[in-house]
Design a protein around this motif. Structure first.
Motif, PDB file in Angstrom:
ATOM      1  N   THR A  37      -9.339 -10.904  -9.971  1.00 21.65           N
ATOM      2  CA  THR A  37      -9.185 -10.209  -8.690  1.00 21.65           C
ATOM      3  C   THR A  37      -8.343  -8.958  -8.845  1.00 21.65           C
ATOM      4  OG1 THR A  37      -9.426 -12.245  -7.412  1.00 21.65           O
ATOM      5  CG2 THR A  37      -8.285 -10.417  -6.341  1.00 21.65           C
ATOM      6  N   GLN A  38      -7.254  -9.059  -9.595  1.00 18.93           N
ATOM      7  CA  GLN A  38      -6.377  -7.900  -9.763  1.00 18.93           C
ATOM      8  C   GLN A  38      -7.062  -6.775 -10.533  1.00 18.93           C
ATOM      9  OE1 GLN A  38      -3.012  -9.982 -11.470  1.00 18.93           O
ATOM     10  NE2 GLN A  38      -1.942 -10.034  -9.504  1.00 18.93           N
ATOM     11  N   LEU A  39      -7.842  -7.112 -11.541  1.00 19.97           N
ATOM     12  CA  LEU A  39      -8.582  -6.086 -12.271  1.00 19.97           C
ATOM     13  C   LEU A  39      -9.647  -5.440 -11.381  1.00 19.97           C
ATOM     14  CD1 LEU A  39      -9.059  -7.515 -15.876  1.00 19.97           C
ATOM     15  CD2 LEU A  39      -7.689  -5.548 -15.173  1.00 19.97           C
ATOM     16  N   GLU A  40     -10.276  -6.223 -10.536  1.00 22.95           N
ATOM     17  CA  GLU A  40     -11.263  -5.667  -9.600  1.00 22.95           C
ATOM     18  C   GLU A  40     -10.602  -4.683  -8.644  1.00 22.95           C
ATOM     19  OE1 GLU A  40     -14.363  -9.479  -9.439  1.00 22.95           O
ATOM     20  OE2 GLU A  40     -12.787  -9.253  -7.916  1.00 22.95           O
ATOM     21  N   ILE A  41      -9.381  -5.010  -8.201  1.00 19.88           N
ATOM     22  CA  ILE A  41      -8.639  -4.108  -7.313  1.00 19.88           C
ATOM     23  C   ILE A  41      -8.261  -2.838  -8.050  1.00 19.88           C
ATOM     24  CG2 ILE A  41      -6.505  -3.834  -5.986  1.00 19.88           C
ATOM     25  CD1 ILE A  41      -6.650  -6.873  -5.428  1.00 19.88           C
ATOM     26  N   VAL A  42      -7.826  -2.969  -9.300  1.00 21.47           N
ATOM     27  CA  VAL A  42      -7.484  -1.800 -10.106  1.00 21.47           C
ATOM     28  C   VAL A  42      -8.697  -0.883 -10.235  1.00 21.47           C
ATOM     29  CG1 VAL A  42      -6.844  -1.002 -12.411  1.00 21.47           C
ATOM     30  CG2 VAL A  42      -5.629  -2.932 -11.376  1.00 21.47           C
ATOM     31  N   ALA A  43      -9.861  -1.471 -10.514  1.00 17.93           N
ATOM     32  CA  ALA A  43     -11.082  -0.668 -10.664  1.00 17.93           C
ATOM     33  C   ALA A  43     -11.432   0.039  -9.362  1.00 17.93           C
ATOM     34  CB  ALA A  43     -12.233  -1.555 -11.121  1.00 17.93           C
ATOM     35  N   GLU A  44     -11.320  -0.680  -8.262  1.00 17.89           N
ATOM     36  CA  GLU A  44     -11.684  -0.112  -6.966  1.00 17.89           C
ATOM     37  C   GLU A  44     -10.789   1.072  -6.601  1.00 17.89           C
ATOM     38  OE1 GLU A  44     -12.245  -1.519  -2.285  1.00 17.89           O
ATOM     39  OE2 GLU A  44     -11.432  -2.919  -3.770  1.00 17.89           O
ATOM     40  N   HIS A  45      -9.512   0.975  -6.932  1.00 18.20           N
ATOM     41  CA  HIS A  45      -8.545   2.010  -6.544  1.00 18.20           C
ATOM     42  C   HIS A  45      -8.062   2.818  -7.744  1.00 18.20           C
ATOM     43  CE1 HIS A  45      -8.274   0.458  -2.437  1.00 18.20           C
ATOM     44  NE2 HIS A  45      -8.261  -0.746  -2.963  1.00 18.20           N
ATOM     45  N   TRP A  46      -8.888   2.916  -8.761  1.00 20.80           N
ATOM     46  CA  TRP A  46      -8.483   3.527 -10.023  1.00 20.80           C
ATOM     47  C   TRP A  46      -7.976   4.956  -9.856  1.00 20.80           C
ATOM     48  CZ3 TRP A  46      -6.624   2.365 -14.389  1.00 20.80           C
ATOM     49  CH2 TRP A  46      -6.755   3.168 -15.529  1.00 20.80           C
ATOM     50  N   GLU A  47      -8.690   5.780  -9.109  1.00 21.46           N
ATOM     51  CA  GLU A  47      -8.283   7.172  -8.958  1.00 21.46           C
ATOM     52  C   GLU A  47      -6.948   7.294  -8.226  1.00 21.46           C
ATOM     53  OE1 GLU A  47      -9.676   9.698 -10.463  1.00 21.46           O
ATOM     54  OE2 GLU A  47     -11.087   8.260 -11.345  1.00 21.46           O
ATOM     55  N   SER A  48      -6.734   6.443  -7.219  1.00 23.07           N
ATOM     56  CA  SER A  48      -5.458   6.475  -6.499  1.00 23.07           C
ATOM     57  C   SER A  48      -4.311   6.025  -7.397  1.00 23.07           C
ATOM     58  CB  SER A  48      -5.524   5.581  -5.258  1.00 23.07           C
ATOM     59  OG  SER A  48      -6.435   6.101  -4.310  1.00 23.07           O
ATOM     60  N   LEU A  49      -4.529   4.968  -8.164  1.00 23.47           N
ATOM     61  CA  LEU A  49      -3.476   4.464  -9.039  1.00 23.47           C
ATOM     62  C   LEU A  49      -3.100   5.500 -10.092  1.00 23.47           C
ATOM     63  CD1 LEU A  49      -4.803   0.812  -9.429  1.00 23.47           C
ATOM     64  CD2 LEU A  49      -2.731   1.514  -8.215  1.00 23.47           C
ATOM     65  N   LYS A  50      -4.081   6.206 -10.607  1.00 26.50           N
ATOM     66  CA  LYS A  50      -3.768   7.272 -11.574  1.00 26.50           C
ATOM     67  C   LYS A  50      -2.953   8.376 -10.919  1.00 26.50           C
ATOM     68  CE  LYS A  50      -7.871   8.254 -13.107  1.00 26.50           C
ATOM     69  NZ  LYS A  50      -8.897   8.964 -13.935  1.00 26.50           N
ATOM     70  N   ALA A  51      -3.273   8.686  -9.666  1.00 24.24           N
ATOM     71  CA  ALA A  51      -2.502   9.724  -8.961  1.00 24.24           C
ATOM     72  C   ALA A  51      -1.068   9.276  -8.749  1.00 24.24           C
ATOM     73  CB  ALA A  51      -3.163  10.043  -7.622  1.00 24.24           C
ATOM     74  N   TRP A  52      -0.860   7.990  -8.478  1.00 26.92           N
ATOM     75  CA  TRP A  52       0.495   7.497  -8.284  1.00 26.92           C
ATOM     76  C   TRP A  52       1.319   7.709  -9.558  1.00 26.92           C
ATOM     77  CZ3 TRP A  52      -0.109   2.067  -5.503  1.00 26.92           C
ATOM     78  CH2 TRP A  52      -0.789   2.263  -4.287  1.00 26.92           C
ATOM     79  N   LEU A  53       0.684   7.517 -10.720  1.00 30.61           N
ATOM     80  CA  LEU A  53       1.391   7.647 -11.989  1.00 30.61           C
ATOM     81  C   LEU A  53       1.444   9.079 -12.497  1.00 30.61           C
ATOM     82  CD1 LEU A  53       0.985   4.507 -11.955  1.00 30.61           C
ATOM     83  CD2 LEU A  53       0.729   4.658 -14.434  1.00 30.61           C
ATOM     84  N   PHE A  54       0.320   9.778 -12.431  1.00 27.42           N
ATOM     85  CA  PHE A  54       0.218  11.087 -13.077  1.00 27.42           C
ATOM     86  C   PHE A  54       0.165  12.247 -12.093  1.00 27.42           C
ATOM     87  CE2 PHE A  54      -2.028   7.987 -15.845  1.00 27.42           C
ATOM     88  CZ  PHE A  54      -1.079   7.937 -16.859  1.00 27.42           C
ATOM     89  N   GLY A  55       0.149  11.961 -10.804  1.00 27.44           N
ATOM     90  CA  GLY A  55       0.214  13.019  -9.812  1.00 27.44           C
ATOM     91  C   GLY A  55      -1.084  13.228  -9.054  1.00 27.44           C
ATOM     92  N   GLY A  56      -0.952  13.406  -7.742  1.00 29.59           N
ATOM     93  CA  GLY A  56      -2.073  13.751  -6.891  1.00 29.59           C
ATOM     94  C   GLY A  56      -1.958  15.198  -6.457  1.00 29.59           C
ATOM     95  N   LYS A  57      -3.065  15.896  -6.408  1.00 36.08           N
ATOM     96  CA  LYS A  57      -3.054  17.324  -6.088  1.00 36.08           C
ATOM     97  C   LYS A  57      -3.128  17.532  -4.578  1.00 36.08           C
ATOM     98  CE  LYS A  57      -5.605  18.086 -10.368  1.00 36.08           C
ATOM     99  NZ  LYS A  57      -6.895  18.517 -10.968  1.00 36.08           N
TER     100      LYS A  57
END
Length: 572
Positions: free
Chosen positions: A494-514
């Motif tokens: 379930t947690q991996l499915e959530i990570v996949a679903e929100h992958w772009e947002s999670l990357k922005a949290w770590l590496f920055g959102g424009k």
């Protein structure tokens, strides 16, 4: 929401990046900018060197020796503020279309207006807040087979699509139906155009309906697209279903309330009138200074805004600059209802709310209320924070104020290792564990440094940032989805499915959102789930604003601050 509470204004935010009337110099949406990798992966937002043609928004260093304390005693505020065209295209035979009154009490809409909210609890609106679905897929499996030959061997199903709206008015629309045997591949089964015989005079207890006689499938879904035009376009395209038909049945009903067009002025005018508000008072807007900017609000909250800004001007110059630079949008009054199907009046409509620093495309300082977003908070953010030593008891719904900001920081710090563990990548887990140990050593060394000039901790964090970037460069949504499918059903999958679903947002949290700061006319990069400067939150709370990040009961609105008591001052 407790029905025993006295009526008050409902909370709201700009869910789909619809415009706030922030000020004469500022609107709320940003164009994409350049991305810069933060040096400090443990902070929710970190100041860094400006990217090409842009800037990085972040919080101050965690040292607070140069900050002017803010008193939690705000009693001095009490003396100031009281807390269609009827076209048809289908190969299926259709039953006559008609409009009729609801057949039972359960089908009748509740009376809506200004409703009370218990810490942002709007479960009804959240559950009903379905996004319109664009039906563009085709199914290779034409016809029945998956649904069986129910109804005495009948290979067809009569699917009735019905809809109504909380405001009544013109409900004309086009209904499109699809069928599927696996809920993945969908076949278009036709469209029916339905004209409202009462036009704009229809009341909220009536509904439109149309029936499709179609081939049998296991599942059906429909989308209704309203056809009324401005100023009577009071509803939006709405999806109903998918819904399964039993093998023994030869009939199915889809439908419900239409999504409300929140920007339609007739809708907001109706809610203002129902709430007994004075339109002249509602329209009395001012533009006071706030955190080095201006914000458009109602006159009745002007003193609270000024009290907040007084706390800001009491800070030392460098701190004021930090706070001002951390902001990229401050939005205020916007004449509208809330998102969803209830059409409840928004606090922004009357100018009693302020939204700060939201980048909803990447779920940064966002409204979190739909099923997918609640899964993200409950099944990923909270477990990751709880996995940090000393935070096993963290509850995302009970945590208040600065606890929420700390949770955002902890999530960013811990998530890379948590993800590596989920994926079973032992080498990455070992590297990240060692990096965290080096950071701890660096902190201790810096604390003991005789000159206070040691940068060992920052050096350790930079090394961790490299490790994290290398890990994420090897991953993608598709790879994480594939990894999840290899696991048995359970928490990790379930947690991996959530990570996949929100992958772009999670990357922005770590590496920055424009984002685009329209007031300053520049691009910026923001980090973390909650990109709020801690002093901004502290000052807003100290001045008596209610923060959407403190709401419980299945709804968070991290950008949103409101003055709940001000609505009483707007009544006739």
């Amino acid at each position: 929401m407790s029905t025993a509470e006295a009526p008050t204004m409902k909370d709201d935010s700009n869910r789909h990046n619809e415009a706030h009337a922030a000020s004469a110099e500022e609107q709320d949406h940003r164009a994409p900018g350049k991305r810069t990798l933060t040096r400090d992966m443990s902070a929710p937002v970190q100041r860094a060197a400006a990217p090409e043609g842009g800037a990085v928004v972040g919080p101050p260093a965690r040292s607070t020796s140069d900050l002017v304390p803010i008193s939690s005693d705000v009693s001095y505020l009490d003396s100031i503020i009281t807390p269609p065209q009827a076209t048809t295209s289908s190969s299926a035979d259709r039953a006559p279309v008609q409009r009729k009154a609801s057949r039972d009490a359960a089908d009748a809409p509740a009376e809506h207006g200004i409703e009370a909210r218990d810490e942002g609890n709007d479960a009804d609106a959240a559950r009903q807040d379905a996004m319109a679905l664009a039906f563009t897929r085709d199914d290779d499996q034409v016809g029945g087979g998956g649904g069986g030959g129910g109804g005495g061997g009948n290979t067809q199903v009569a699917v009735e699509v019905r809809w109504r709206g909380v405001f009544g008015a013109d409900l004309s629309g086009t209904a499109a139906l699809q069928g599927s045997n696996d809920k993945k591949n969908w076949t278009a089964l036709g469209t029916n155009a339905v004209a409202d015989p009462d036009g704009i005079g229809g009341d909220k207890t009536q509904r439109m309906e149309t029936t499709f006689q179609v081939d049998r499938y296991a599942h059906y879904q429909a989308v209704v697209k309203p056809t009324a035009t401005d100023p009577d376009d009071r509803y939006l395209k709405t999806e109903f279903g998918p819904k399964q038909v039993a093998a023994s049945d030869d009939a199915l009903t889809l439908g419900g309330l239409l999504e409300v067009h929140r920007e339609n002025r007739k809708n907001t005018d109706q809610r203002v009138e129902e709430a007994g508000l004075d339109p002249d008072k509602v329209d009395n807007l001012v533009h006071p200074a706030l955190f080095g900017r201006t914000v458009q609000v109602n006159k009745v909250v002007e003193d609270r805004v000024k009290a907040t800004n007084d706390l800001y001007t009491q800070q030392l110059g460098p701190v004021q600059t930090e706070i001002k630079d951390s902001l990229f949008v401050v939005g205020g009054a916007s004449y509208r209802t809330i998102t969803g199907k209830t059409g409840v009046l928004s606090n922004h409509a009357v100018g009693n709310a302020i939204d700060i620093n939201y980048n909803e495309g990447k779920k940064q300082n966002a409204l979190m209320e739909d099923k997918s977003e609640l899964r993200l908070l409950n099944k990923l953010v909270q477990p990751v924070v709880r996995s940090v030593t000393g935070h096993a008891g963290f509850d995302i719904w009970d945590a208040k104020g600065q606890e929420q900001l700390e949770a955002s920081r902890l999530f960013v710090e811990r998530f890379p290792q948590f993800l590596a563990e989920l994926l079973g990548r032992d080498d990455d887990v070992a590297d990240l564990t060692a990096a965290d140990s080096n950071i701890v050593v660096g902190q201790a060394f810096d604390a003991a440094s005789w000159g206070g000039d040691s940068d060992m901790e920052q050096f350790a964090r930079d090394l961790k940032a490299v490790e994290v970037k290398e890990l994420f460069d090897t991953l993608s949504k598709a790879k994480i989805t594939a990894a999840a499918k290899k696991l048995r059903k359970g928490t990790k999958r379930t947690q991996l499915e959530i990570v996949a679903e929100h992958w772009e947002s999670l990357k922005a949290w770590l590496f920055g959102g424009k984002v685009r700061d329209k007031t300053e006319g520049k691009d910026e990069t923001v980090f973390g789930m909650i990109p709020l400067h801690e002093k901004v939150l502290e000052m807003m709370l100290a001045a008596g604003w209610t923060w959407g990040g403190d709401w419980g009961a299945d709804r968070k609105d991290y950008m949103h601050f409101e003055d709940r008591g001000a609505i009483d001052k707007l009544k006739l």
